[in-house]
Design an enzyme around this catalytic site. Structure first.
Site, PDB file in Angstrom:
ATOM      1  N   ASP A   1      81.233  42.485  47.782  1.00 28.41           N
ATOM      2  CA  ASP A   1      82.058  43.138  46.767  1.00 28.41           C
ATOM      3  C   ASP A   1      83.292  42.270  46.525  1.00 28.41           C
ATOM      4  O   ASP A   1      83.707  41.510  47.408  1.00 28.41           O
ATOM      5  CB  ASP A   1      82.471  44.525  47.307  1.00 28.41           C
TER       6      ASP A   1
ATOM      7  N   THR B   1      85.005  42.713  39.415  1.00 31.51           N
ATOM      8  CA  THR B   1      85.586  43.332  38.226  1.00 31.51           C
ATOM      9  C   THR B   1      86.173  42.243  37.327  1.00 31.51           C
ATOM     10  O   THR B   1      86.631  42.522  36.240  1.00 31.51           O
ATOM     11  CB  THR B   1      86.726  44.290  38.631  1.00 31.51           C
TER      12      THR B   1
ATOM     13  N   ARG C   1      81.235  57.319  38.909  1.00 25.42           N
ATOM     14  CA  ARG C   1      82.037  57.680  40.088  1.00 25.42           C
ATOM     15  C   ARG C   1      83.093  58.728  39.724  1.00 25.42           C
ATOM     16  O   ARG C   1      83.362  59.661  40.487  1.00 25.42           O
ATOM     17  CB  ARG C   1      82.710  56.433  40.678  1.00 25.42           C
TER      18      ARG C   1
ATOM     19  N   LYS D   1      77.841  49.149  40.926  1.00 26.22           N
ATOM     20  CA  LYS D   1      77.443  47.821  41.444  1.00 26.22           C
ATOM     21  C   LYS D   1      76.948  47.944  42.890  1.00 26.22           C
ATOM     22  O   LYS D   1      75.909  47.390  43.243  1.00 26.22           O
ATOM     23  CB  LYS D   1      78.620  46.827  41.330  1.00 26.22           C
ATOM     24  N   THR D   2      77.697  48.668  43.710  1.00 23.99           N
ATOM     25  CA  THR D   2      77.274  48.842  45.112  1.00 23.99           C
ATOM     26  C   THR D   2      75.962  49.620  45.178  1.00 23.99           C
ATOM     27  O   THR D   2      75.053  49.263  45.944  1.00 23.99           O
ATOM     28  CB  THR D   2      78.360  49.600  45.913  1.00 23.99           C
TER      29      THR D   2
END
Ligand code: ADE
Length: 350
Positions: A125, A174, A233, A80-81
């Protein structure tokens, strides 16, 4: 593209538990900027989202407008980032990064918004953790590019209106379910990020290995991909652990066996489950006879935070079909029970 991390984008140290799976949405160094794609063409996976973004970005640019506000939801570690950086880069703009918990007062948001240049991206975020008082400032900002600030009190009370430059808000969460519907409805684009396929993770690992000058056999990287829980990640983090292991133990050779040995040492089993996943499954089996058990009770028994279990641990176990979420609580599926039996029999690490 410039990136300025000017509002603390990390969690408040006191209000979040240590993330399992090495996942810290804000600060995990394995996500380091070096591995982050900056353009849509470099970004692997999420094909549908990329196509939607390509169209929306091209259209916005041809109208000389900012991209519509974008809400991204899905488990941590799926990019997302990274996507916020990619969008800013494609728009030829800058991204400013902050988070819901970091914006404690309306004035924090005012500061954030007034520092944006035309068509910049403001990335928030954990937007589901935005305080209500801040959320109220955000509505007119998103809709009409203005913020109304109350000054003075009593008979002197008045409102000062601040006009903003056109911007794109990218919210990441999330827990889409925790977003208020007025906030959710103000995003013109909403997308749920899905777990990555092993083939996509393999492509990401090949790209990362190239960027980090790691030479590894393809079947070795395939094994890393299969143990990465569908999450880039995690894939990049495991790649670094394998690199360390190879450097110290195998003279730098990264074969399938190197991966097996390195990841066994990390407590990651052949389907990517780690210590907390196995403890989650075995606790339901041993303490709750396979369930159903409520999340809070399970979290208390495990000594973990319920939010972490719900956000970070459960999504993959649910997707893998090892647990089911019913109205009466969490239950092991047949595959989940089989997995626990293997763990108990010592066939996977405990
Ligand atoms: N590194 C982390 N995520 C990635 C992605 N989706 N594409 C390319 N490289 C990545």
């Amino acid at each position: 593209m410039a990136t300025e991390r000017w509002v603390s984008a990390t969690k408040q140290p006191t209000d979040l538990p240590d993330p399992p799976h090495g996942l810290d949405p804000g600060t995990d160094p394995s996500l380091g900027n070096a591995l982050r794609p900056t353009r849509l063409d470099e970004y692997i996976g999420q094909a549908e989202l990329k196509e939607r973004l390509r169209i929306a970005i091209e259209a916005a640019k041809s109208r000389s407008e900012p991209l519509d506000h974008l809400l991204l939801h899905g488990p941590p570690g799926l990019g997302k980032t990274t996507l916020a950086h990619v969008v800013a880069s494609e728009m030829g703009a800058s991204v400013k990064v902050t988070s819901g918990p970091a914006l404690t007062k309306g004035t924090d948001l005012v500061g954030a918004l007034t520092r944006l240049e035309a068509n910049d991206v403001l990335f928030i975020d954990e937007i589901h953790r935005l305080p209500v008082a801040v959320e109220e400032f955000i509505y007119p900002a998103m809709e009409d590019l203005r913020i109304d600030i109350a000054v003075d009190a009593g008979v002197h009370a008045r409102t000062v209106t601040v006009t903003l430059k056109p911007f794109t808000l990218i919210g990441a969460t999330t827990r889409a379910g925790l977003l208020s519907s007025p906030l959710r409805s103000r995003f013109g684009l909403t997308h749920n990020l899905n777990y990555y396929e092993p083939g996509e993770l393999l492509d990401i690992l090949c790209r990362s290995a190239g960027l980090l000058s790691i030479s590894a056999e393809r079947d070795a990287l395939e094994r890393v991909a299969l143990r990465s829980r569908g999450t880039p990640r995690i894939a990049n983090r495991l790649l670094r652990r394998v690199r360390d292991y190879a450097q110290v133990r195998t003279g730098g050779v990264i074969s399938a066996t190197t991966v097996d040995e390195a990841l066994a040492l990390e407590g990651v089993d052949e389907i990517g489950l780690d210590e907390i996943d196995r403890r989650y499954l075995t606790t339901i089996h041993k303490t709750y006879q396979g369930g159903p058990v409520g999340l809070e009770a399970l979290a208390a028994t495990m000594g973990e935070d319920a939010g972490t279990l719900a956000d970070v641990v459960e999504p993959f176990l649910l997707q893998r079909g090892l647990v089911a979420r019913t109205t009466r609580g969490r239950e092991l599926t047949k595959d989940g029970t089989d997995r626990v039996r293997k763990v108990i029999a010592g066939e996977v690490w405990t």
